[in-house]
Design a protein around this motif. Structure first.
Motif, PDB file in Angstrom:
ATOM      1  N   HIS A  14      17.635  34.325  53.576  1.00 15.53           N
ATOM      2  CA  HIS A  14      18.367  35.433  54.189  1.00 15.53           C
ATOM      3  C   HIS A  14      18.092  35.535  55.692  1.00 15.53           C
ATOM      4  N   ASN A  15      16.868  35.186  56.114  1.00 13.06           N
ATOM      5  CA  ASN A  15      16.533  35.281  57.534  1.00 13.06           C
ATOM      6  C   ASN A  15      17.315  34.298  58.391  1.00 13.06           C
ATOM      7  N   ASN A 277      24.558  33.774  31.279  1.00 11.53           N
ATOM      8  CA  ASN A 277      24.677  35.124  31.843  1.00 11.53           C
ATOM      9  C   ASN A 277      23.719  35.369  33.012  1.00 11.53           C
ATOM     10  N   LYS A 278      23.187  34.284  33.592  1.00  8.09           N
ATOM     11  CA  LYS A 278      22.309  34.412  34.755  1.00  8.09           C
ATOM     12  C   LYS A 278      22.696  33.353  35.787  1.00  8.09           C
ATOM     13  N   PRO A 279      23.895  33.446  36.346  1.00  8.91           N
ATOM     14  CA  PRO A 279      24.319  32.430  37.311  1.00  8.91           C
ATOM     15  C   PRO A 279      23.481  32.461  38.581  1.00  8.91           C
ATOM     16  N   VAL A 280      23.201  31.297  39.103  1.00 11.13           N
ATOM     17  CA  VAL A 280      22.517  31.197  40.393  1.00 11.13           C
ATOM     18  C   VAL A 280      23.503  31.618  41.478  1.00 11.13           C
ATOM     19  N   PRO A 281      23.092  32.427  42.452  1.00 13.82           N
ATOM     20  CA  PRO A 281      24.006  32.800  43.541  1.00 13.82           C
ATOM     21  C   PRO A 281      24.596  31.559  44.204  1.00 13.82           C
ATOM     22  N   VAL A 282      25.855  31.636  44.580  1.00 12.18           N
ATOM     23  CA  VAL A 282      26.530  30.464  45.130  1.00 12.18           C
ATOM     24  C   VAL A 282      25.924  30.025  46.458  1.00 12.18           C
ATOM     25  N   ASN A 283      25.239  30.932  47.144  1.00  8.40           N
ATOM     26  CA  ASN A 283      24.605  30.590  48.418  1.00  8.40           C
ATOM     27  C   ASN A 283      23.089  30.467  48.284  1.00  8.40           C
ATOM     28  N   ALA A 284      22.617  30.207  47.076  1.00  6.19           N
ATOM     29  CA  ALA A 284      21.184  30.047  46.838  1.00  6.19           C
ATOM     30  C   ALA A 284      20.694  28.751  47.470  1.00  6.19           C
ATOM     31  N   PRO A 285      19.377  28.631  47.700  1.00  2.41           N
ATOM     32  CA  PRO A 285      18.822  27.369  48.196  1.00  2.41           C
ATOM     33  C   PRO A 285      19.223  26.197  47.297  1.00  2.41           C
ATOM     34  N   ALA A 286      19.276  25.017  47.887  1.00  3.24           N
ATOM     35  CA  ALA A 286      19.791  23.845  47.184  1.00  3.24           C
ATOM     36  C   ALA A 286      19.024  23.544  45.892  1.00  3.24           C
ATOM     37  N   PHE A 335      27.414  17.130  43.617  1.00  5.77           N
ATOM     38  CA  PHE A 335      26.540  18.204  44.073  1.00  5.77           C
ATOM     39  C   PHE A 335      26.387  18.107  45.581  1.00  5.77           C
ATOM     40  N   PHE A 336      26.433  19.249  46.261  1.00  5.27           N
ATOM     41  CA  PHE A 336      26.315  19.291  47.712  1.00  5.27           C
ATOM     42  C   PHE A 336      25.131  20.168  48.096  1.00  5.27           C
ATOM     43  N   GLU A 337      24.232  19.592  48.897  1.00  5.35           N
ATOM     44  CA  GLU A 337      23.072  20.357  49.336  1.00  5.35           C
ATOM     45  C   GLU A 337      23.496  21.618  50.078  1.00  5.35           C
ATOM     46  N   SER A 338      24.520  21.511  50.894  1.00  4.15           N
ATOM     47  CA  SER A 338      25.035  22.666  51.622  1.00  4.15           C
ATOM     48  C   SER A 338      25.922  23.502  50.713  1.00  4.15           C
ATOM     49  N   TRP A 339      25.566  24.760  50.542  1.00  5.30           N
ATOM     50  CA  TRP A 339      26.406  25.613  49.696  1.00  5.30           C
ATOM     51  C   TRP A 339      27.771  25.833  50.332  1.00  5.30           C
ATOM     52  N   GLU A 551      36.489  24.248  30.747  1.00  4.42           N
ATOM     53  CA  GLU A 551      36.220  24.544  32.149  1.00  4.42           C
ATOM     54  C   GLU A 551      35.047  25.525  32.221  1.00  4.42           C
ATOM     55  N   PHE A 552      34.429  25.592  33.406  1.00  5.78           N
ATOM     56  CA  PHE A 552      33.232  26.404  33.567  1.00  5.78           C
ATOM     57  C   PHE A 552      33.396  27.356  34.750  1.00  5.78           C
ATOM     58  N   PRO A 553      32.823  28.564  34.650  1.00  5.12           N
ATOM     59  CA  PRO A 553      32.991  29.574  35.710  1.00  5.12           C
ATOM     60  C   PRO A 553      32.499  29.132  37.081  1.00  5.12           C
ATOM     61  N   ILE A 554      31.613  28.132  37.129  1.00  2.39           N
ATOM     62  CA  ILE A 554      31.094  27.677  38.411  1.00  2.39           C
ATOM     63  C   ILE A 554      32.198  27.130  39.296  1.00  2.39           C
ATOM     64  N   SER A 555      33.358  26.795  38.706  1.00  2.00           N
ATOM     65  CA  SER A 555      34.465  26.239  39.494  1.00  2.00           C
ATOM     66  C   SER A 555      35.281  27.312  40.196  1.00  2.00           C
ATOM     67  N   TRP A 556      35.185  28.566  39.771  1.00  2.00           N
ATOM     68  CA  TRP A 556      35.970  29.633  40.412  1.00  2.00           C
ATOM     69  C   TRP A 556      35.144  30.831  40.862  1.00  2.00           C
ATOM     70  N   ARG A 557      33.955  30.993  40.343  1.00  2.00           N
ATOM     71  CA  ARG A 557      33.176  32.196  40.629  1.00  2.00           C
ATOM     72  C   ARG A 557      32.735  32.254  42.085  1.00  2.00           C
ATOM     73  N   ASP A 558      33.176  33.291  42.813  1.00  2.00           N
ATOM     74  CA  ASP A 558      32.707  33.630  44.156  1.00  2.00           C
ATOM     75  C   ASP A 558      32.881  32.494  45.161  1.00  2.00           C
ATOM     76  N   ILE A 559      33.929  31.671  44.981  1.00  2.00           N
ATOM     77  CA  ILE A 559      34.063  30.491  45.845  1.00  2.00           C
ATOM     78  C   ILE A 559      34.600  30.832  47.237  1.00  2.00           C
ATOM     79  N   ASP A 560      35.041  32.066  47.459  1.00  2.00           N
ATOM     80  CA  ASP A 560      35.485  32.464  48.798  1.00  2.00           C
ATOM     81  C   ASP A 560      34.349  33.028  49.646  1.00  2.00           C
ATOM     82  N   LYS A 561      33.157  32.997  49.115  1.00  2.00           N
ATOM     83  CA  LYS A 561      32.024  33.544  49.855  1.00  2.00           C
ATOM     84  C   LYS A 561      31.816  32.743  51.143  1.00  2.00           C
ATOM     85  N   GLY A 562      31.605  33.455  52.246  1.00  2.00           N
ATOM     86  CA  GLY A 562      31.297  32.800  53.504  1.00  2.00           C
ATOM     87  C   GLY A 562      32.489  32.441  54.354  1.00  2.00           C
TER      88      GLY A 562
END
Length: 571
Positions: A14-15, A277-286, A335-339, A551-562
């Motif tokens: 976050h910093n 039911n515990k998705p990792v935040p889309v902007n979490a560390p790699a 997989f991409f290191e950069s979120w 299909e899996f929610p990781i493909s659409w969940r919160d993908i507009d973040k940032g």
């Protein structure tokens, strides 16, 4: 960048969030100036297209408003009715994005591939993966020649198809700074016929069979064999056994850091259950995102090593006898290191690898007609013309060697239910006498009588007027689009056709902010085949094999973040 950037993020992401966003934009978007350059490029293209059309000359690649959908040139409906089909966005900062891998190469390099040999949705899945890889590797994407596609040879019309028949790929390559798309004919003329391709065994210059450069509508086998002989063909890149990972910066040391990251994950290998039911935040560390991506399944990386990076042409083949096939989702294999780059790719597929306007408009006409029918049946209780939908698969399809053991039970038993059993499995979620659209490969309506006894069933075949000038090979895609707009949807388990309907419903859920959107759940989307899988989309489910089966929610969940932060920065 990878080492320090990663360690800071792991310590306190976050910093450094704002700094990381700014740095990413400067390195790979070219900053605010490049975004504005892309906007200007599109506006100039629109002016040029208008001027050329007025003069009668051959037009440039088509330009259209990717953020909207106008059907005035496609037989309607009105823009107001068509807009409900739109789940995509036009994001200028995405148009300007360039992958950090290989972007500084002075020599053009290529990615060629062979389409999947299965049905269209298997072909689509493989194509999505290839396009995302081409962008990630900064390689020019060579599109296969038009050829016959399994189950897409209906009627007396066209028998051979290219991806441009279904998508706006020429336009996508034209307007994206990080993606260059050419035809196989152009590639063969530019590289093969000029002596730039060599036989891997002899080292001799190798020309295409019979010096042919235009392979449209011909047997593709000789071309495939030729490409396999003159390109680097990574046979060990197998979906399900390894994960292709891209670092956030170029150079061998950064790929090595990803290997170290994978070793750390393997030291305490995660289980799938940790992420239900515990998705990792889309902007979490790699490292956290990598743990979820491989949980319980993949324990090694596919490395885009120096040998592959130096290869002039990387070729991905499809050969079922060797079990070489990319029957997987791009988001489960890459997989991409950069979120930021990860979300870019998911948006790229959503926003640009969508069905062409002609197909979207045909579906919009049918949706409008169904809503009108539902509204007229109950003008007081259903003023919006709400309807529900099914995809019911009945016809036995060809399966590959890879699928036989996995699908034998499901294909011929659990998913091939009689209509009375389908009714029993689904009645609790549907309203008696409701209008229900059925997408299906079954030709006989008598089969559906147990459902028709309870609902006002409609099929695509009931809308001949809305589809009178439509290529019959588009009907499957139109079925998917119409079904995706149902209030409640029931799909067929283990069907990639149903799978894409679920994904489109996921895209719509994010745009419309429906209940559960922040967790990626789809509260009104089900499977009809049984209790075990019926409610899979009612909770967040992490990736699990076989990936292609759903299909899996990781493909659409919160993908507009940032997106807003990225495009708002000024350098």
């Amino acid at each position: 960048m990878t080492g320090n950037f990663l360690h800071h993020r792991l310590a306190d992401p976050h910093n450094v969030h704002k700094h990381a966003m700014r740095q990413f934009e400067m390195n790979h978007l070219g900053g605010h100036a490049k975004v504005e350059e892309q906007k200007e490029k599109k506006q100039n293209a629109l002016k040029l297209q208008s001027a050329v059309l007025d003069s009668g000359e051959k037009p440039p690649p088509p330009v259209h408003d990717l953020a909207g959908l106008s059907c005035s040139d496609h037989g309607g409906p009105s823009d107001d009715l068509a807009k409900e089909m739109i789940y995509w966005r036009d994001i200028p900062s995405d148009d300007a994005f360039v992958s950090p891998i290989g972007a500084n190469s002075k020599k053009r390099k290529y990615l060629t591939f062979e389409p999947d040999g299965g049905g269209f949705n298997n072909i689509r899945m493989s194509m999505e993966t290839m396009i995302v890889m081409a962008h990630a590797m900064s390689r020019t994407l060579v599109m296969p020649p038009s050829q016959g596609m399994y189950l897409l040879r209906k009627g007396s019309g066209k028998k051979h198809f290219s991806f441009d028949d279904f998508y706006h790929l020429e336009q996508v390559g034209y307007e994206h700074a990080g993606l260059h798309v050419i035809s196989m004919e152009e590639f063969l003329k530019t590289e093969a016929m000029t002596g730039n391709l060599f036989n891997k065994t002899t080292g001799d210059v190798a020309f295409p069979p019979n010096n042919r450069t235009n392979w449209d509508g011909t047997d593709p086998k000789p071309l495939k064999e030729y490409l396999r002989e003159v390109t680097l063909t990574p046979l060990n890149w197998t979906p399900g056994s390894c994960l292709v990972a891209f670092p956030s910066d170029d150079g061998p040391e950064h790929f090595a850091e990803l290997d170290e990251m994978m070793k750390d994950v393997n030291a305490n290998f995660p289980k799938v259950q940790e992420f239900i039911n515990k998705p990792v935040p889309v902007n979490a560390p790699a490292t956290e995102r990598l743990r979820e991506a491989v949980a319980g399944q993949v324990k090694q990386l596919c490395v885009y090593d120096e040998k592959m990076q130096e290869a002039p042409v990387v070729h991905f083949m499809c050969y079922h006898k060797m079990r070489v096939r990319f029957l997987t989702h791009f988001y489960s294999f890459l997989f991409f290191e950069s979120w930021e780059q990860d979300l870019f790719n998911k948006r790229f597929v959503r926003d640009h690898l969508r069905y062409a306007d002609e197909i979207q408009c045909a579906a919009a006409r049918v949706v409008a007609a169904i809503r009108d029918r539902a509204r007229r049946r109950d003008p007081t209780g259903n003023p919006d013309g709400t309807f529900d939908s099914f995809h019911i698969r009945r016809v036995r399809r060809r399966v590959s060697v890879d699928e036989v053991n996995i699908l034998r039970f499901f294909q011929y038993k659990a998913t091939r239910l009689e209509a009375d059993q389908i009714y029993e499995n689904t009645k609790d979620e549907l309203q008696e006498k409701a209008t229900v659209f059925v997408a299906t490969d079954h030709q006989g309506k008598p089969f559906f009588k147990p459902l028709a006894d309870h609902y006002d069933l409609v099929f695509l075949s009931d809308f001949k007027e809305e589809l009178k000038d439509v290529n019959t090979n588009y009907l499957g895609m139109i079925d998917q689009l119409v079904a995706s707009r149902g209030r409640v949807f029931f799909g067929c388990f283990h069907s990639t056709f149903s799978g894409f309907i679920f994904r489109m419903r996921g895209y719509h859920s994010q745009k419309e902010k429906v209940e559960g959107w922040d967790q990626g759940v789809l509260p009104k989307s089900y499977y009809y085949s049984g209790k075990r899988e019926k409610s899979m989309y009612q909770s967040y489910g992490p990736l699990r094999t076989p990936y292609y089966s759903r299909e899996f929610p990781i493909s659409w969940r919160d993908i507009d973040k940032g997106v807003e932060e990225l495009s708002a920065f000024e350098v």
